[in-house]
Design a protein around this motif. Sequence first.
Motif, mmCIF file in Angstrom:
data_model
loop_
_atom_site.group_PDB
_atom_site.id
_atom_site.type_symbol
_atom_site.label_atom_id
_atom_site.label_comp_id
_atom_site.label_asym_id
_atom_site.label_seq_id
_atom_site.Cartn_x
_atom_site.Cartn_y
_atom_site.Cartn_z
ATOM 1 N N PRO A 110 -12.404 -28.047 -14.339
ATOM 2 C CA PRO A 110 -11.607 -27.960 -15.621
ATOM 3 C C PRO A 110 -9.807 -27.648 -14.972
ATOM 4 N N GLY A 111 -9.800 -26.887 -14.284
ATOM 5 C CA GLY A 111 -8.496 -26.801 -13.665
ATOM 6 C C GLY A 111 -7.753 -27.655 -12.737
ATOM 7 N N ARG A 112 -8.550 -28.555 -12.273
ATOM 8 C CA ARG A 112 -7.978 -29.844 -11.615
ATOM 9 C C ARG A 112 -7.522 -30.847 -12.578
ATOM 10 N N HIS A 161 -12.379 -27.579 -3.067
ATOM 11 C CA HIS A 161 -12.974 -28.817 -3.354
ATOM 12 C C HIS A 161 -12.736 -29.998 -2.402
ATOM 13 N N TYR A 162 -13.891 -30.793 -2.227
ATOM 14 C CA TYR A 162 -13.685 -31.832 -1.404
ATOM 15 C C TYR A 162 -13.812 -33.193 -2.219
ATOM 16 N N PHE A 163 -12.742 -34.128 -1.877
ATOM 17 C CA PHE A 163 -12.588 -35.121 -2.739
ATOM 18 C C PHE A 163 -12.909 -36.589 -2.124
ATOM 19 N N ARG A 169 -8.555 -41.210 -7.691
ATOM 20 C CA ARG A 169 -8.113 -42.219 -8.753
ATOM 21 C C ARG A 169 -8.379 -41.844 -10.053
ATOM 22 N N GLU A 170 -9.473 -41.356 -10.354
ATOM 23 C CA GLU A 170 -9.978 -41.299 -11.618
ATOM 24 C C GLU A 170 -9.085 -39.938 -12.395
ATOM 25 N N LEU A 171 -9.065 -38.866 -11.392
ATOM 26 C CA LEU A 171 -8.355 -37.832 -11.799
ATOM 27 C C LEU A 171 -6.968 -37.911 -12.288
ATOM 28 N N PHE A 172 -6.344 -38.935 -11.670
ATOM 29 C CA PHE A 172 -4.968 -39.065 -11.922
ATOM 30 C C PHE A 172 -4.598 -40.164 -13.005
ATOM 31 N N PRO A 177 -2.409 -46.262 -9.359
ATOM 32 C CA PRO A 177 -2.564 -45.817 -7.909
ATOM 33 C C PRO A 177 -1.679 -46.763 -7.100
ATOM 34 N N VAL A 178 -0.542 -46.307 -6.355
ATOM 35 C CA VAL A 178 0.015 -47.140 -5.461
ATOM 36 C C VAL A 178 -0.733 -47.304 -4.196
ATOM 37 N N SER A 179 -1.206 -46.185 -3.469
ATOM 38 C CA SER A 179 -2.075 -46.320 -2.411
ATOM 39 C C SER A 179 -2.906 -44.771 -2.383
ATOM 40 N N VAL A 180 -4.172 -44.947 -2.202
ATOM 41 C CA VAL A 180 -5.247 -43.959 -2.071
ATOM 42 C C VAL A 180 -5.831 -44.343 -0.570
#
Length: 207
Positions: A110-112, A161-163, A169-172, A177-180
């Motif tokens: 929830p914080g993220r 947390h490990y992403f 992409r989904e979080l933001f 997304p320009v680059s991930v």
Amino acid sequence: MTDHATAWDRDYQRRGDLWGGAAAPLPDVPAGAAVLEIGCGNGKTLSALARRSSLVTAVDISPHAVSLARRRPGIAAAGLAVADARCLPFHGEAFDAVFLVHITGHLPGPGRRAVASEVCRVLRTGGTAFFRGFSVEDMRAGKGTETEEQTFRRGDGIITHYFTEDEVRELFAPLIPVSVRTRRWYMRVRGRDLPRAEVEAVFRKAA
């Protein structure tokens, strides 16, 4: 303070400047851009940002971290404040660029999501957000007590947390997304080369 905030403040109070050395490479920002760093810690990344723009603001939830950052050479002009990244004390669309370097992953789910929402709120149309967080491929993933999926608590109370790239992409969303990408390297520990990995992403806020 919340539990995670207390853990970080205690860590900075006990250990002082936790993060030394040069900051990892960062994307360029225009000299006159209004820049925000969320989770500045003792100012390692902030020092690099302050050399790029004269309009830099930074926040951290730890009062001891902010105190240490204020003493760092080269960032006297930066606006520093103690603040919770989940509820930033700024008006909407206040910044051209927002930087989150190894901060989002130290919050539960929830914080993220709250931090990502705040980034979208304070970022101006056309502005960019830069994210960096540890990847599920990192050698430390899986170490400690699992509190959520791919989230682990160390003995000092700090969680990480490990992403995955898709998760970032989904979080933001709805930022574009320009680059991930996943950046990988090796760290030599007791004669062994162990994998380090972090997800880096750049997002843009569309009209």
